[in-house]
Structures are given as structure tokens and as C-alpha cells.
Motif scaffolding. Structure first.
Motif, short mmCIF file in Angstrom:
data_model
loop_
_atom_site.label_atom_id
_atom_site.label_comp_id
_atom_site.label_asym_id
_atom_site.label_seq_id
_atom_site.Cartn_x
_atom_site.Cartn_y
_atom_site.Cartn_z
N GLY A 270 -11.61 29.64 -58.67
CA GLY A 270 -12.76 30.49 -58.96
C GLY A 270 -13.69 29.90 -59.99
O GLY A 270 -13.33 29.02 -60.76
N SER A 271 -14.94 30.38 -59.98
CA SER A 271 -15.97 29.97 -60.94
C SER A 271 -16.21 28.46 -60.92
O SER A 271 -16.40 27.83 -61.96
N LEU A 272 -16.23 27.87 -59.73
CA LEU A 272 -16.36 26.42 -59.63
C LEU A 272 -17.73 25.94 -60.10
O LEU A 272 -17.84 25.01 -60.91
N LEU A 273 -18.81 26.56 -59.59
CA LEU A 273 -20.15 26.15 -60.00
C LEU A 273 -20.35 26.36 -61.49
O LEU A 273 -20.93 25.51 -62.18
N ALA A 274 -19.85 27.47 -62.02
CA ALA A 274 -19.98 27.75 -63.45
C ALA A 274 -19.26 26.70 -64.27
O ALA A 274 -19.78 26.20 -65.29
N ALA A 275 -18.06 26.31 -63.85
CA ALA A 275 -17.30 25.29 -64.59
C ALA A 275 -18.02 23.95 -64.56
O ALA A 275 -18.04 23.23 -65.57
N THR B 32 -19.18 33.73 -63.81
CA THR B 32 -19.32 34.57 -62.62
C THR B 32 -19.11 36.03 -62.98
O THR B 32 -18.46 36.36 -63.97
N SER B 33 -19.67 36.90 -62.17
CA SER B 33 -19.41 38.33 -62.27
C SER B 33 -19.35 38.90 -60.87
O SER B 33 -19.98 38.39 -59.95
N GLY B 34 -18.57 39.97 -60.72
CA GLY B 34 -18.38 40.54 -59.40
C GLY B 34 -18.30 42.06 -59.46
O GLY B 34 -18.67 42.68 -60.46
N SER B 35 -17.82 42.63 -58.38
CA SER B 35 -17.72 44.09 -58.27
C SER B 35 -16.31 44.44 -57.77
O SER B 35 -15.69 43.67 -57.04
N THR B 36 -15.82 45.62 -58.17
CA THR B 36 -14.43 45.97 -57.89
C THR B 36 -14.17 46.40 -56.45
O THR B 36 -13.03 46.61 -56.08
N ASN C 230 -13.96 43.04 -68.60
CA ASN C 230 -14.97 42.25 -69.31
C ASN C 230 -14.36 41.07 -70.07
O ASN C 230 -14.97 40.58 -71.02
N GLU C 231 -13.19 40.61 -69.68
CA GLU C 231 -12.52 39.52 -70.39
C GLU C 231 -12.64 38.22 -69.61
O GLU C 231 -12.48 38.19 -68.38
N LEU C 232 -12.90 37.14 -70.34
CA LEU C 232 -12.90 35.80 -69.76
C LEU C 232 -11.47 35.28 -69.63
O LEU C 232 -10.58 35.70 -70.37
N ARG C 233 -11.30 34.35 -68.72
CA ARG C 233 -10.03 33.63 -68.68
C ARG C 233 -9.99 32.62 -69.84
O ARG C 233 -10.99 32.36 -70.50
N LEU D 58 -17.05 43.20 -62.73
CA LEU D 58 -15.96 42.37 -63.25
C LEU D 58 -16.55 41.07 -63.77
O LEU D 58 -17.54 40.57 -63.26
N LEU D 59 -15.92 40.51 -64.78
CA LEU D 59 -16.37 39.25 -65.37
C LEU D 59 -15.39 38.13 -65.06
O LEU D 59 -14.17 38.33 -65.12
N ASP D 60 -15.92 36.95 -64.75
CA ASP D 60 -15.13 35.73 -64.59
C ASP D 60 -14.04 35.90 -63.54
O ASP D 60 -12.85 35.99 -63.85
N LEU D 61 -14.43 35.91 -62.27
CA LEU D 61 -13.48 36.13 -61.19
C LEU D 61 -12.61 34.89 -60.94
O LEU D 61 -13.10 33.76 -61.05
#
Length: 258
Positions: free
Chosen positions: A138-143, A167-171, A21-24, A184-187
Motif C-alpha cells: 500500500g501507499s506505493l506512489l506516496a512512498a 494515502t487516504s480512503g473510506s471505510t 487517523n494513524e500512520l503506519r 481512513l489514513l494511510d491504507l
């Protein structure tokens, strides 16, 4: 090489050392280009985006190669142009003006801000948002959405609230059919290549979703957890962007007083 996900269940740490759950690391600047009406520079991990805003101005309606959104002459038209540098990614692929994914991102960004901006105040006008991607991880649209929000604030164009995204994803992948997979957060870029993920954007500090894009397959049972983690991540991103705006405002006030 397939992504090694064995560390997720053992140490609860990802390949870059973050928890689920941590952001970059995020770095945001406003007014980076004096010639533009509004500008910003944003880093989300190793994804780096420059955004400039011009307008509202009279003239251009639906330029070539850009995504636009508006409701006739009663409202301003939001025009988006996205340029991805050839050196931004590992494959060094140069995207042309007719690239399908680039056009979809432009239209998504334009539609999101057409709803958030007070376009009715600027009839028969065009608000142009230009985005330059310098690095992709990663996270291009979000950025791009976050950078555009900061640039629009710098340009002084009124909006109902910030549009923030992550972004969020799955393991585990879709083929593994693991309903108990953790979100998962911020892939980052490597995780996006191997794992299902979605991009979620919210308006303000609440849970009103304004952007939701998913380009991969995932079991329905995992979707709710991914969306909840993404919305929570957007709240964290909003605090970071709000701090950047307030820091810039304080700097401007201090320069006036001095």
C-alpha cells in the motif's frame, strides 16, 4: 477473501490495530549509497523503497522507459525511472518497461518535482531520479514521492519545500453507497484492494496540494473528508521527513567537528 470491515464501527480499530487517523510506522534514511549524488531508503509500513538521484548533469534528454518533465532548454529536465522488483508483491508479477501503471507513476513523480525544484538554475541539464521498490504493502506512489524528496535533499538540489505524500480512503466500498462512511489514513495493501482511496501530496507544511491521484470510484460526498484527512496526514509525514533530514545534518556536522 473480502475485507472484514465490521471492526471499524465496533472497536474503531483497523485490522493492523491502528485507529482511523494513524500512520503506519515510518523509517527514513539518507545517504544510503555513497556512489550516488543523493540517495535514500524509506519504509512506510511494509512498503520499502530505495531512491538514488544523479545530476544535475549535461546530456540525456528523455531516456527510454522513463518519465520526464521539463520546459525546453531553459529549465532542467527531471527524469524518473521506477523499477518494481518481481518479489515485492504477493503475486510475484514482474512489470516490464512498457507497463502502463509504472509509466503513469513515473510521469506523476516527474511532473511533481519539475514544479517544486528550481530547475531554472540548471539549464540544459538532466536530474535523474531512480526508484527501486523492494516491497509493496500500500501507499506505493506516496512512498516513492517521499523517498525521492529525501534523495533530492541529500543531492543538494534546491527546491521550494518538501513534497510529502500519503494515502487516504473510506471505510466502505463504492457499491455500498454509504455517504456516512468514515475516512481512513494511510491504507495498507489489503485495504487498498477493497476500499476506495486516493494519494495526496502537498508542498511544504501548508495545504497546497501538488499531487492528487485517485484510481478508484467513490461518492462525491466522501471526497472532501478523504482529502482533508490526507492533507493532515501529509503534515505528519513532513515532520517525520524533516526529523530525518535534521538528524542526518547533525550527524554530518558532528563528524566534521570531530
Amino acid at each position: 477473501m473480502p475485507l472484514d470491515t465490521s471492526t471499524y464501527s465496533l472497536a474503531l480499530l483497523r485490522l493492523d490495530g491502528r485507529r482511523w487517523n494513524e500512520l503506519r510506522r515510518m523509517h527514513a534514511q539518507i545517504s544510503t549509497q555513497a556512489a550516488a549524488d543523493g540517495s535514500s531508503y524509506l519504509e512506510m509500513g511494509n512498503t520499502k523503497v530505495i531512491c538514488t538521484v544523479s545530476g544535475p548533469s549535461e546530456g540525456r534528454r528523455g531516456g527510454a522507459g522513463g518519465g520526464g518533465s521539463g520546459s525546453g532548454d531553459a529549465n532542467a529536465t527531471v527524469q524518473v525511472e521506477l523499477g518494481i522488483a518481481g518479489f515485492s508483491g504477493v503475486d510475484r508479477k514482474r512489470r516490464g518497461r512498457g507497463d502502463k501503471r509504472t509509466s503513469e507513476m513515473q510521469m506523476t513523480i516527474a511532473n511533481a518535482f519539475a514544479d517544486a525544484l528550481f530547475t531554472h538554475l540548471y539549464s540544459r541539464s538532466t536530474i535523474s531520479i531512480t526508484l527501486h521498490v523492494l516491497s509493496q504493502d500500500g501507499s506505493l506512489l506516496a512512498a516513492c514521492l517521499n523517498a525521492a524528496t529525501l534523495a533530492l535533499v541529500d543531492a543538494g538540489i534546491p527546491m521550494s519545500d518538501y513534497i510529502v505524500a500519503c494515502t487516504s480512503g473510506s471505510t466502505s466500498s463504492y457499491s455500498s453507497n454509504d455517504e456516512a462512511a468514515d475516512p481512513l489514513l494511510d491504507l495498507n495493501g489489503l485495504e487498498e484492494q477493497e476500499l476506495p482511496f486516493l494519494t495526496v501530496g502537498t508542498l511544504g507544511a501548508g495545504e497546497k496540494v501538488s499531487v492528487l491521484v485517485m484510481e478508484s470510484r467513490v461518492q462525491v460526498g466522501r471526497l472532501e473528508g478523504m482529502l482533508a484527512v490526507g492533507v493532515d496526514g501529509c503534515k505528519q509525514v513532513r515532520e517525520i521527513l524533516d526529523h530525518a533530514v535534521r538528524r542526518h545534518g547533525k550527524k554530518m556536522l558532528d563528524s566534521v567537528v570531530a
